[in-house]
Write a protein that holds these residues in place. Structure first.
Motif, short mmCIF file in Angstrom:
data_model
loop_
_atom_site.label_atom_id
_atom_site.label_comp_id
_atom_site.label_asym_id
_atom_site.label_seq_id
_atom_site.Cartn_x
_atom_site.Cartn_y
_atom_site.Cartn_z
N LEU A 124 -0.44 -29.03 -9.39
CA LEU A 124 -1.48 -29.21 -10.34
C LEU A 124 -1.04 -30.11 -11.58
CD1 LEU A 124 -2.63 -25.46 -10.93
CD2 LEU A 124 -4.09 -27.28 -9.84
N THR A 125 -1.83 -31.28 -11.61
CA THR A 125 -1.25 -32.13 -12.70
C THR A 125 -1.85 -31.70 -14.18
OG1 THR A 125 -2.97 -33.68 -11.82
CG2 THR A 125 -0.55 -33.95 -11.24
N TYR A 126 -2.04 -30.54 -14.39
CA TYR A 126 -2.63 -29.93 -15.68
C TYR A 126 -2.31 -30.80 -16.78
CZ TYR A 126 1.93 -27.55 -16.18
OH TYR A 126 3.29 -27.30 -16.12
N ASN A 127 -1.09 -31.36 -16.88
CA ASN A 127 -0.74 -32.31 -18.46
C ASN A 127 -1.99 -33.29 -18.61
OD1 ASN A 127 1.25 -30.89 -19.16
ND2 ASN A 127 2.73 -31.69 -17.66
N LYS B 126 1.66 -41.96 -0.41
CA LYS B 126 1.36 -42.88 0.62
C LYS B 126 0.62 -42.20 2.09
CE LYS B 126 3.94 -45.36 -1.81
NZ LYS B 126 4.45 -44.48 -2.94
N THR B 127 0.62 -40.86 2.21
CA THR B 127 0.16 -40.35 3.07
C THR B 127 -1.07 -39.57 2.77
OG1 THR B 127 1.72 -38.39 2.99
CG2 THR B 127 2.46 -40.20 4.40
N GLY B 128 -1.52 -39.61 1.75
CA GLY B 128 -2.78 -38.84 1.29
C GLY B 128 -3.32 -39.19 -0.13
N PRO B 129 -4.57 -38.98 -0.43
CA PRO B 129 -4.96 -39.39 -1.80
C PRO B 129 -4.84 -38.36 -2.83
CG PRO B 129 -6.89 -38.33 -0.37
CD PRO B 129 -5.45 -38.30 0.66
N HIS B 130 -3.74 -38.39 -3.16
CA HIS B 130 -3.24 -37.53 -4.29
C HIS B 130 -1.92 -38.09 -4.84
CE1 HIS B 130 -0.17 -35.42 -1.71
NE2 HIS B 130 -0.94 -35.80 -0.83
N LEU B 131 -1.75 -37.32 -6.23
CA LEU B 131 -0.26 -37.34 -6.74
C LEU B 131 0.89 -36.43 -6.11
CD1 LEU B 131 -1.26 -37.93 -10.55
CD2 LEU B 131 -0.64 -39.49 -8.76
N ASN C 180 -7.09 -21.41 -2.52
CA ASN C 180 -6.93 -20.18 -1.95
C ASN C 180 -8.00 -19.10 -2.51
OD1 ASN C 180 -5.22 -21.06 -0.01
ND2 ASN C 180 -3.60 -20.68 -1.65
N GLN C 181 -8.13 -17.98 -2.20
CA GLN C 181 -8.83 -16.88 -2.82
C GLN C 181 -8.76 -17.06 -4.29
OE1 GLN C 181 -8.75 -13.23 -1.04
NE2 GLN C 181 -10.39 -12.17 -2.47
N TYR C 182 -7.68 -17.10 -4.89
CA TYR C 182 -7.49 -16.84 -6.35
C TYR C 182 -7.11 -18.25 -6.84
CZ TYR C 182 -7.82 -12.11 -5.00
OH TYR C 182 -8.34 -10.80 -4.69
N GLY C 183 -7.32 -19.18 -6.40
CA GLY C 183 -7.01 -20.41 -6.97
C GLY C 183 -6.27 -21.48 -6.12
N VAL C 184 -6.06 -22.59 -6.99
CA VAL C 184 -4.92 -23.49 -6.35
C VAL C 184 -3.67 -23.32 -6.51
CG1 VAL C 184 -4.50 -26.07 -6.36
CG2 VAL C 184 -6.78 -25.46 -6.53
N PRO C 185 -2.58 -23.47 -5.71
CA PRO C 185 -1.24 -23.08 -6.01
C PRO C 185 -0.82 -24.00 -7.19
CG PRO C 185 -1.64 -23.11 -3.64
CD PRO C 185 -2.97 -23.46 -4.10
N LEU C 186 0.25 -23.69 -7.89
CA LEU C 186 0.84 -24.43 -8.89
C LEU C 186 1.53 -25.83 -8.44
CD1 LEU C 186 1.79 -24.67 -12.04
CD2 LEU C 186 3.77 -23.45 -11.15
N ASP C 187 2.01 -25.70 -6.96
CA ASP C 187 2.64 -26.98 -6.17
C ASP C 187 2.93 -26.23 -4.99
OD1 ASP C 187 5.58 -26.15 -6.18
OD2 ASP C 187 5.48 -26.46 -8.38
N THR C 188 3.35 -27.26 -4.03
CA THR C 188 3.67 -27.08 -2.75
C THR C 188 4.93 -26.10 -2.49
OG1 THR C 188 4.40 -29.18 -2.35
CG2 THR C 188 2.15 -29.23 -1.98
N ARG C 189 5.67 -25.78 -3.47
CA ARG C 189 6.94 -24.99 -3.23
C ARG C 189 6.36 -23.60 -3.00
NH1 ARG C 189 10.16 -26.93 -8.30
NH2 ARG C 189 8.11 -27.15 -9.38
N ASN D 45 4.28 -34.36 -12.96
CA ASN D 45 3.30 -33.77 -13.86
C ASN D 45 4.13 -33.65 -15.25
OD1 ASN D 45 1.08 -32.32 -14.82
ND2 ASN D 45 2.60 -30.65 -14.87
N LEU D 46 5.67 -33.97 -15.18
CA LEU D 46 6.42 -34.02 -16.42
C LEU D 46 6.29 -35.34 -16.75
CD1 LEU D 46 8.07 -32.08 -18.07
CD2 LEU D 46 10.09 -32.56 -16.87
N ALA D 47 6.33 -36.47 -15.85
CA ALA D 47 6.34 -37.70 -16.30
C ALA D 47 4.84 -37.93 -17.17
CB ALA D 47 6.37 -38.72 -15.25
N ILE D 48 3.68 -37.28 -16.56
CA ILE D 48 2.51 -37.34 -17.22
C ILE D 48 2.68 -36.82 -18.62
CG2 ILE D 48 -0.04 -36.58 -17.46
CD1 ILE D 48 0.30 -36.46 -14.38
N LYS D 49 3.46 -35.72 -18.94
CA LYS D 49 3.30 -35.12 -20.21
C LYS D 49 4.22 -36.20 -21.14
CE LYS D 49 2.86 -31.60 -21.74
NZ LYS D 49 3.70 -30.24 -21.60
#
Length: 702
Positions: free
Chosen positions: A588-591, A571-576, A620-629, A525-529
């Motif tokens: 979240l690639t919000y940038n 390489k294992t799933g359709p996502h960044l 999840n109930q209150y949204g998508v986590p910021l990242d997998t950490r 996400n920082l690279a996108i920025k």
């Protein structure tokens, strides 16, 4: 006295058992803004933890209004109806006085107003808290005052004799109640209590409350107006027992917590009936300090800056008089502003309209519009700078990665305010006093001291802040057609772009704006920025007629994008991924919002579609986590992401998740932007101006 009355305690328990007993429009949030006009005038009615764990709120008279930190700022509303006393705001406990609580019937929250209706003794009491949002009138927006209008109307067809009372306590003055307060009362066409600390500390805070300046608490004088100062239980008891005040003044200056001095106004509204118009009383409250800001300028000197309203009002009293005279017109302007915001946001969804309405005062309450003085002591009306406090997190001044998430609000309401805010940062860094080759994180560690970081030891977020400054500079110019800052600060902008060229494709180990998550190398996400930031500079050069430089930066971006996608696509799933070569991570690639905002078209639409599909299955109930950490998220980043997803169902899921968080009663503070997506519990932060990012959808919709 700070104990809740028995009646208040009973009501809180009852509300827990029965649920919210009033109509809430658009919904019942965690905190309702009352007087929110500056970083130091920021009062709200809050839902405290333990009082609403099942999503139940507390009424206006079910707790004390408080500063955004949670510190009590006692604000008491009483009514005397047909010889009987009632409370409609706050929770006073006065021995020897018999009173009941009014019953809250409704609350309506708009972008500028919070309107409560409470019923007592056959009368509806309407308390309207109006914190004007005047983005295109710098004098009005910089005057740090808020209105409270209290009206009474018969609700049972009968006639009723009504008086109303409102007081404030010395708690509005300081973050610590051990300090001695002084006060004076001026009577005339407008009665004003002016309250301040005996020992003032210029540019200092305690627990985020200013340690200098004065509170001004005023009302118009009429034939039915009475006034009093003194100990809380004495002054309130006077009204509760007699329906009027004694017109006496206790000038025994003392510590704020010593016999709790309060400053009261009361109005006899006469007889109200079903055949008469509602009778009303108008109050204003404000906090003024001068100078307001200490700012570092060329030559490494410090400049005192004053709030812009001084360019028109020679005294605070003159400002208050004008503020009173403007109330009806201010209400009309507020209603028009509210209606426009609601109509625009409702095009997206009612939930979204509610989020936006709750966000706007919070952002404007974090900024101050200032001017400087010339050599002759006069004000430089054309020297305008806007300062923002990083409320709740660090207390820094003009933090670039707080300005950036708030940026959509300024683009929507008045981009020129954003320019004046950017100019603070540009001017300082153009002096050469800041030694780093990247953009500064902020312009001062502790608001209101914008004293710079000549040692270069501010929090280092090099890619983040360079990208942010480029995003804001270009999007302002695109929105307004004003290229003046691009021309003036071209060399700075280019310097920051050179840094992005070095460190964006493969970002070094560093923190981003989400510094609480820790540092990480190769952040996607920082690279996108950074890459979008380089693209922004290519467009800046194009606007300035620098064809060769523009083409060069455009080619760099074109060469970076396929390399980035190779590094960042799992390489294992359709996502960044969250970071390069970590295939099982994501975030979240919000940038990507910047690419859409500036219409750069750096990334192919297929990338947006891929990310949209991924998020659709990770709510999840209150949204998508910021990242997998972690399982926490940020509300601003969720709505930045919602602005560019390619599916309206996913967009609405993001919106509803944020609305559910702020309205489910699991925390009791002003709008927080950082919370857990599973539990709905606040992770940290509150009342921050980053909620301006909630307007991202409005900006892209335009």
């Amino acid at each position: 006295m700070r104990l809740l009355s028995v009646a208040a305690s009973v009501l809180s328990v009852a509300s827990l058992a029965a649920g919210v007993a009033w109509e809430a429009t658009p919904f019942n949030p965690s905190a309702i803004p009352l007087a929110v006009r500056s970083p130091f005038l920021s009062s709200c009615n809050v839902l405290r933890l333990g009082q609403g764990s099942n999503g139940n709120g507390v009424p206006l008279n079910g707790g004390w209004p408080s500063f955004w930190t949670g510190q009590t700022m006692a604000w008491t509303g009483l009514a005397y109806i047909d010889g009987k006393a009632y409370t409609w705001m706050g929770v006073p406990s006065v021995s020897g006085s018999n009173f009941s609580q009014a019953t809250q019937k409704s609350v309506n929250i708009t972008s500028t107003q919070s309107i409560f209706v409470l019923s007592a003794g056959g009368v509806d009491i309407t308390a309207t808290f109006l914190s004007p949002v005047e983005p295109t009138d710098l004098v009005k927006q910089s005057f740090p005052f808020s209105y409270l209008s209290v009206s009474a109307a018969s609700n049972d067809g009968g006639s009723h004799s009504v008086s109303v009372y409102v007081d404030i306590s010395g708690e509005w003055l300081s973050g610590s109640n051990i300090w001695t307060a002084t006060w004076q009362t001026t009577q005339g066409a407008i009665n004003t209590h002016q309250v301040q600390l005996k020992s003032q500390a210029e540019f200092e805070e305690i627990s985020d409350v200013s340690q200098y300046g004065s509170i001004y608490w005023s009302t118009q004088k009429t034939s039915g107006t009475t006034i009093q100062t003194g100990q809380d239980i004495v002054v309130r008891g006077q009204f509760l027992n007699h329906g009027t005040l004694a017109n006496t003044f206790n000038n025994n200056f003392r510590e704020i917590s010593n016999s709790w001095p309060v400053f009261a106004h009361a109005h006899n509204l006469g007889t109200v009936s079903s055949k008469s118009k509602p009778a009303s009383a108008l109050f204003t409250i404000g906090h003024v300090r001068d100078p307001a800001i200490e700012y570092i300028v060329q030559g490494n000197t410090l400049q005192d800056r004053s709030l812009y309203f001084w360019t028109e009002y020679p005294t605070v009293s003159a400002g208050i008089t004008a503020f009173y005279a403007d109330f009806e017109a201010a209400t009309q302007r507020a209603n028009a502003f509210d209606a426009k915001v609601e109509a625009d946001a409702n095009k997206i969804s009612p939930d979204y309209a509610g989020i936006v309405a709750l966000s706007i005062r919070q952002v404007f309450g974090a900024i101050e519009i200032t001017t400087s003085k010339n050599a002759f002591g006069g004000y430089n009306k054309n020297d305008i700078l806007v300062f923002m406090k990083e409320i709740s997190s660090d207390g820094n001044v003009n933090t670039a990665d707080v300005m950036m998430p708030a940026w959509p609000l300024f683009l929507y309401t008045n981009p020129t305010l954003g320019k004046y805010m950017l100019d603070v940062n540009f001017r300082y860094q153009a002096t050469g006093l800041y030694p780093n080759k990247w953009s500064a994180h902020d312009i001062g560690a502790n608001y209101p001291k914008a004293t710079g970081h000549n040692d270069g030891l501010d929090e280092a977020q090099p890619v983040e802040e360079c990208g942010n400054m480029l995003y804001m500079a270009l999007s302002y110019a695109q929105k307004t057609g004003d290229n003046s800052d691009l021309k003036t600060y071209e060399s700075l902008l280019d310097q920051w772009t050179q840094y992005l060229i070095e460190d964006s494709l493969i970002p070094a180990n560093q923190i981003s704006t989400d510094d609480f998550a820790g540092s990480l190398a190769n952040q996607t996400n920082l690279a996108i920025k950074g890459i979008v930031g380089i693209g922004a500079m290519a467009e800046i050069h194009k606007l300035l007629g620098n064809t060769k430089q523009s083409a060069n930066y455009t080619n760099i971006v074109k060469s970076y994008v396929p390399q980035f996608l190779n590094f960042a696509t799992s390489k294992t799933g359709p996502h960044l991924t969250l970071a390069y070569n970590q295939d099982d991570t994501w975030g979240l690639t919000y940038n990507l919002f910047g690419d859409k905002l500036m219409k750069l078209n750096i990334f192919n639409e297929s990338l947006y579609e891929m990310q949209t599909a991924w998020y659709a299955s990770h709510f999840n109930q209150y949204g998508v986590p910021l990242d997998t950490r972690h399982t926490y998220t940020k509300s601003d980043w969720q709505l930045w992401t919602a602005s560019w997803v390619t599916n309206t169902t996913v967009r609405d899921q993001f919106i509803t998740a944020v609305k559910n968080f702020v309205s489910d009663g699991k925390f009791g503070e002003p709008f927080s932007d950082w919370y857990d997506t599973i539990s709905g519990q606040q992770s940290g932060f509150q009342a921050r101006p980053v909620v301006g990012g909630h307007l991202a959808l409005l900006v892209l919709d335009e």
